[in-house]
Design a protein around this motif. Structure first.
Motif, PDB file in Angstrom:
ATOM      1  N   ASP A   1       0.749  -1.307  -0.081  1.00  0.00           N
ATOM      2  CA  ASP A   1       0.038   0.033  -0.142  1.00  0.00           C
ATOM      3  C   ASP A   1       1.032   1.288   0.070  1.00  0.00           C
ATOM      4  OD1 ASP A   1      -2.168  -1.658   0.125  1.00  0.00           O
ATOM      5  OD2 ASP A   1      -1.984  -1.764   2.289  1.00  0.00           O
ATOM      6  N   GLY A   2       1.908   1.231  -0.807  1.00  0.00           N
ATOM      7  CA  GLY A   2       2.960   2.374  -0.880  1.00  0.00           C
ATOM      8  C   GLY A   2       1.977   3.688  -1.598  1.00  0.00           C
ATOM      9  N   LYS A   3       2.270   4.729  -0.867  1.00  0.00           N
ATOM     10  CA  LYS A   3       1.764   6.029  -1.182  1.00  0.00           C
ATOM     11  C   LYS A   3       2.381   6.331  -2.720  1.00  0.00           C
ATOM     12  CE  LYS A   3       0.512   8.266   3.056  1.00  0.00           C
ATOM     13  NZ  LYS A   3       0.871   9.096   4.105  1.00  0.00           N
ATOM     14  N   ALA A   4       3.773   6.350  -3.077  1.00  0.00           N
ATOM     15  CA  ALA A   4       4.289   6.654  -4.231  1.00  0.00           C
ATOM     16  C   ALA A   4       3.720   5.624  -5.400  1.00  0.00           C
ATOM     17  CB  ALA A   4       5.826   6.376  -3.874  1.00  0.00           C
ATOM     18  N   GLU A   5       3.552   4.232  -4.904  1.00  0.00           N
ATOM     19  CA  GLU A   5       3.171   3.548  -6.141  1.00  0.00           C
ATOM     20  C   GLU A   5       1.444   3.886  -6.515  1.00  0.00           C
ATOM     21  OE1 GLU A   5       1.947  -1.108  -6.868  1.00  0.00           O
ATOM     22  OE2 GLU A   5       3.043  -0.417  -5.302  1.00  0.00           O
TER      23      GLU A   5
ATOM     24  N   SER B   1       8.462   6.987   0.918  1.00  0.00           N
ATOM     25  CA  SER B   1       7.921   5.955  -0.123  1.00  0.00           C
ATOM     26  C   SER B   1       8.498   6.432  -1.299  1.00  0.00           C
ATOM     27  CB  SER B   1       6.295   6.051   0.021  1.00  0.00           C
ATOM     28  OG  SER B   1       5.522   5.386  -0.859  1.00  0.00           O
ATOM     29  N   ALA B   2       8.799   5.454  -1.986  1.00  0.00           N
ATOM     30  CA  ALA B   2       9.527   5.642  -3.461  1.00  0.00           C
ATOM     31  C   ALA B   2       8.875   4.845  -4.652  1.00  0.00           C
ATOM     32  CB  ALA B   2      11.033   5.801  -3.192  1.00  0.00           C
ATOM     33  N   VAL B   3       9.265   5.411  -5.760  1.00  0.00           N
ATOM     34  CA  VAL B   3       8.857   4.549  -7.000  1.00  0.00           C
ATOM     35  C   VAL B   3       9.633   5.009  -8.109  1.00  0.00           C
ATOM     36  CG1 VAL B   3       6.949   6.063  -7.645  1.00  0.00           C
ATOM     37  CG2 VAL B   3       6.976   3.715  -8.211  1.00  0.00           C
ATOM     38  N   ILE B   4       9.891   4.236  -9.136  1.00  0.00           N
ATOM     39  CA  ILE B   4      10.484   4.781 -10.431  1.00  0.00           C
ATOM     40  C   ILE B   4       9.651   4.834 -11.526  1.00  0.00           C
ATOM     41  CG2 ILE B   4      12.249   4.171 -12.074  1.00  0.00           C
ATOM     42  CD1 ILE B   4      13.379   2.524  -9.989  1.00  0.00           C
ATOM     43  N   CYS B   5       9.762   6.096 -12.319  1.00  0.00           N
ATOM     44  CA  CYS B   5       8.787   6.173 -13.463  1.00  0.00           C
ATOM     45  C   CYS B   5       9.288   7.132 -14.170  1.00  0.00           C
ATOM     46  CB  CYS B   5       7.324   6.584 -13.119  1.00  0.00           C
ATOM     47  SG  CYS B   5       6.237   6.624 -14.566  1.00  0.00           S
ATOM     48  N   GLY B   6      10.049   7.056 -15.564  1.00  0.00           N
ATOM     49  CA  GLY B   6      10.469   8.243 -16.104  1.00  0.00           C
ATOM     50  C   GLY B   6      10.215   7.874 -17.929  1.00  0.00           C
ATOM     51  N   PRO B   7      10.568   8.801 -18.824  1.00  0.00           N
ATOM     52  CA  PRO B   7      10.577   8.612 -19.970  1.00  0.00           C
ATOM     53  C   PRO B   7      11.860   7.921 -20.485  1.00  0.00           C
ATOM     54  CG  PRO B   7      10.848  10.797 -19.622  1.00  0.00           C
ATOM     55  CD  PRO B   7      10.825  10.165 -18.309  1.00  0.00           C
TER      56      PRO B   7
END
Length: 386
Positions: free
Chosen positions: A312-316, A346-352
């Motif tokens: 239940d990560g906030k970042a995700e 809370s961490a996540v990866i997302c980039g172009p």
């Protein structure tokens, strides 16, 4: 003066911030650009002052915001066959070529382009920009920056978004890594009398061969449930550079190389460190049995914790709302996301962009991916303003 995201990328790529060199000209530019909007940036210099990380806070002084995190350094272009100037963005057939367009000055430009948008929209939750150095040599510049953000009482963000190239897919896990500098100290004799000396190269080769054996063992085992999504789905050992020796007919006095691990989240970094040190001790004893003067020096050069999927990560949750992407994705490369997570974010990866283009000659990001990144940033700002 407000610059478009594309104009910002042109400027950022124009700074040749290879990890071995300073990034201060780029940091000067970013600081001046933010100052033009009344945004104060905070520098976190390295020990000798030749490089700096930078972070900035935009919006109200409250918790619950979003950090856009990227690195400012790029890998070298030495020995690569480029068709264009690597430090000038060149547009051809729907692609933007240049060192860092994909990894990851394209995202850095998008992050900076969010600042005037956020100020114009009057965001209710803050936006924070975090730009580090020396990511390409082991993510060594991010930890002091993160520590400074925490110790200075910067309002705590709910989400850290690391914009490494993921084709705008949501990545919730990556491997950890540890790297070592290894120096085998041999004893020189004429090679015709090799048994009376110690060849640092020959002994170093035994440690490298051990790495090959362990890789084969790991590949043969069924992967753990947590590792199964990765490619490859196991921890890998790697030697990327090596030097040593004086002449073909002298047992080598020195052999130096880097020794790195890419560790799946189900494995314990401490266990791998212990296994390496046990092998080093075994080889050193073998060397000293011939010449007591011989030995092995080893020092850790970096330690990057893995990014673990959060329950239940906030970042995700936030990034999935912005992208509409529901698939589960992990990557084998490392980022500062694990370092933020280790400090309670809370961490996540997302980039172009596509990671397959990173570090390559003629590195590029497609215009379509860059435009998807622009649309993502616009939606993020709208969400912070609601």
């Amino acid at each position: 003066m407000t610059l478009t995201a594309r104009e910002l990328m042109d400027r950022l790529v124009g700074f040749p911030t290879v990890s071995r060199d300073s990034n201060l000209e780029l940091i000067d530019f970013v600081e001046e650009y933010l100052n033009g909007f009344g945004v104060k940036a905070t520098r976190v210099p390295n020990e000798d002052g030749t490089k700096a990380a930078l972070y900035a806070h935009i919006g109200p002084q409250v918790d619950g915001g979003v950090v856009l995190s990227g690195h400012t350094d790029v890998v070298p272009v030495d020995g690569q066959a480029w068709d264009t100037d690597p430090f000038t963005v060149t547009e051809r057939q729907g692609r933007l070529y240049g060192r860092g367009t994909c990894d990851m000055k394209g995202f850095d430009a998008l992050a900076l382009s969010a600042v005037p948008l956020a100020l114009e929209r009057g965001i209710k939750r803050p936006l924070q920009i975090a730009l580090s150095y020396d990511e390409e040599v082991g993510c060594t510049g991010a930890p002091p920056m993160i520590d400074h953000m925490v110790s200075m009482g910067l309002p705590r963000a709910d989400t850290v978004l690391v914009g490494e190239p993921s084709m705008m897919k949501v990545v919730t896990g990556h491997k950890g890594s540890i790297g070592y500098n290894v120096h085998f100290h041999g004893f020189e004799v004429h090679s015709s009398l090799a048994p009376t000396g110690v060849s640092a190269i020959m002994m170093g080769a035994k440690l490298i061969n051990w790495a090959n054996e362990v890789n084969a063992e790991n590949a043969a085992k069924p992967p753990s449930e947590m590792a199964a999504e990765f490619f490859p789905p196991y921890t890998t050992l790697h030697v990327g550079t090596i030097s040593g020796g004086t002449a073909h007919n002298i047992t080598a006095k020195d052999c130096r190389f880097g020794f790195d691990f890419r560790i799946v989240p189900s494995d314990d970094i401490g266990d791998w460190h212990a296994r390496l040190m046990a092998k080093v001790a075994e080889l050193e004893a073998e060397m000293k049995a011939v010449r007591p003067e011989a030995g092995i020096s080893i020092s850790r050069k970096f330690h990057v914790p893995g990014l673990r999927p959060e329950q239940d990560g906030k970042a995700e949750s936030l990034v999935r709302k912005l992208t509409g992407e529901n698939a589960s994705n992990v990557v084998s490369y490392g980022t500062e996301a694990g370092q933020f997570q280790e400090r309670g974010y809370s961490a996540v990866i997302c980039g172009p962009g596509d990671i397959a283009q990173a570090h390559q000659p003629n590195e590029f990001i497609t215009i379509d991916q860059f435009q998807q990144g622009e649309a993502f940033i616009a939606r993020l700002v709208d969400m912070l303003a609601d």
